[in-house]
Scaffold this motif. Structure first.
Motif, PDB file in Angstrom:
ATOM      1  N   PRO A  16      -9.131   5.925  -0.996  1.00 23.81           N
ATOM      2  CA  PRO A  16      -9.492   4.513  -0.859  1.00 23.81           C
ATOM      3  C   PRO A  16     -10.143   4.267   0.501  1.00 23.81           C
ATOM      4  O   PRO A  16     -10.227   5.169   1.338  1.00 23.81           O
ATOM      5  N   GLU A  17     -10.593   3.064   0.724  1.00 22.02           N
ATOM      6  CA  GLU A  17     -11.026   2.655   2.054  1.00 22.02           C
ATOM      7  C   GLU A  17      -9.789   2.667   2.956  1.00 22.02           C
ATOM      8  O   GLU A  17      -8.663   2.467   2.490  1.00 22.02           O
ATOM      9  N   VAL A  19      -7.007   1.329   5.113  1.00 24.27           N
ATOM     10  CA  VAL A  19      -6.357   0.020   5.164  1.00 24.27           C
ATOM     11  C   VAL A  19      -6.507  -0.530   6.580  1.00 24.27           C
ATOM     12  O   VAL A  19      -6.141   0.142   7.551  1.00 24.27           O
ATOM     13  N   MET A  43      -0.515  -0.105  -0.096  1.00 24.79           N
ATOM     14  CA  MET A  43      -1.513  -1.156  -0.286  1.00 24.79           C
ATOM     15  C   MET A  43      -2.595  -0.676  -1.246  1.00 24.79           C
ATOM     16  O   MET A  43      -3.056   0.458  -1.146  1.00 24.79           O
ATOM     17  N   ARG A  44      -2.968  -1.542  -2.146  1.00 23.59           N
ATOM     18  CA  ARG A  44      -4.105  -1.303  -3.037  1.00 23.59           C
ATOM     19  C   ARG A  44      -4.897  -2.600  -3.104  1.00 23.59           C
ATOM     20  O   ARG A  44      -4.318  -3.659  -3.379  1.00 23.59           O
ATOM     21  N   ASP A  45      -6.187  -2.499  -2.829  1.00 23.86           N
ATOM     22  CA  ASP A  45      -7.066  -3.675  -2.858  1.00 23.86           C
ATOM     23  C   ASP A  45      -6.527  -4.809  -1.987  1.00 23.86           C
ATOM     24  O   ASP A  45      -6.548  -5.976  -2.375  1.00 23.86           O
ATOM     25  N   GLY A  46      -5.998  -4.448  -0.816  1.00 23.67           N
ATOM     26  CA  GLY A  46      -5.552  -5.446   0.155  1.00 23.67           C
ATOM     27  C   GLY A  46      -4.192  -6.052  -0.078  1.00 23.67           C
ATOM     28  O   GLY A  46      -3.806  -6.990   0.622  1.00 23.67           O
ATOM     29  N   ILE A  49       1.648  -3.060  -3.594  1.00 24.58           N
ATOM     30  CA  ILE A  49       1.878  -2.945  -5.044  1.00 24.58           C
ATOM     31  C   ILE A  49       3.313  -3.311  -5.410  1.00 24.58           C
ATOM     32  O   ILE A  49       3.587  -3.608  -6.570  1.00 24.58           O
ATOM     33  N   ASN A  73      -3.195   6.551   1.188  1.00 19.94           N
ATOM     34  CA  ASN A  73      -3.752   5.723   2.256  1.00 19.94           C
ATOM     35  C   ASN A  73      -3.752   6.471   3.589  1.00 19.94           C
ATOM     36  O   ASN A  73      -4.698   6.351   4.384  1.00 19.94           O
TER      37      ASN A  73
END
Length: 155
Positions: A16-17, A19, A43-46, A49, A73
């Motif tokens: 992912p990008e 965090v 964290m996923r998509d800001g 979870i 991450n």
């Protein structure tokens, strides 16, 4: 031999990008051939979870998945210090897995396996590491799990 990125793809995962920091720190620091990550949350998509304590609001299986996402991450943070190339990882040296849990929950090592098993799948023998699995009262944002890595890069 497949690359770490190919191993991730085989697992149905991708980096992912990184965090963004939640306070006054950076996601990872490189010194010499070592990269130290800051604690990474699931964290996923800001967004987290899961929230809550393992043994009450979060099951051990859900916490295992959180630990796996924390490790993913952390790998993104490592890649940011390795020119975007996880093939530069010579060895995962240590993982520290914090588990926010109820006082009677004693399954922190099984939760931490979410991190350890992912690292071994991505890096093979180079992903087998020293580890601490620590039960704590609370983590940032009421996260159930937080993971730090120490990784050695090739020269």
């Amino acid at each position: 031999m497949p690359t770490p990125e190919q191993n991730l793809a085989e697992l149905g995962l991708a980096l992912p990008e990184v965090v963004p920091p939640l306070a006054a720190y950076v996601p990872a620091v490189r010194t010499g051939s070592y990269v130290y990550t800051s604690g990474q949350l699931p964290m996923r998509d800001g967004a987290l979870i899961r929230t809550g304590k393992v043994g009450a609001d979060v099951t051990a299986d859900e916490a295992y998945e959180c630990a796996r996402l924390c490790a993913l991450n952390a790998l993104a943070a490592v890649a940011s210090q390795a020119g975007g190339d996880l093939s530069r990882v010579a060895r995962v040296v240590k993982a520290v897995v914090f588990v926010a849990s109820t006082p009677d929950f004693t399954g922190q090592p099984a939760v931490a396996n979410g991190t350890s098993e992912l690292l071994a799948a991505v890096f093979g023998d180079a992903g087998i590491h020293a580890r601490s699995a620590v039960g704590v009262t609370v983590l940032p944002l009421d996260s159930p799990v937080e993971v730090e890595l120490v990784v050695e890069l090739d020269a």
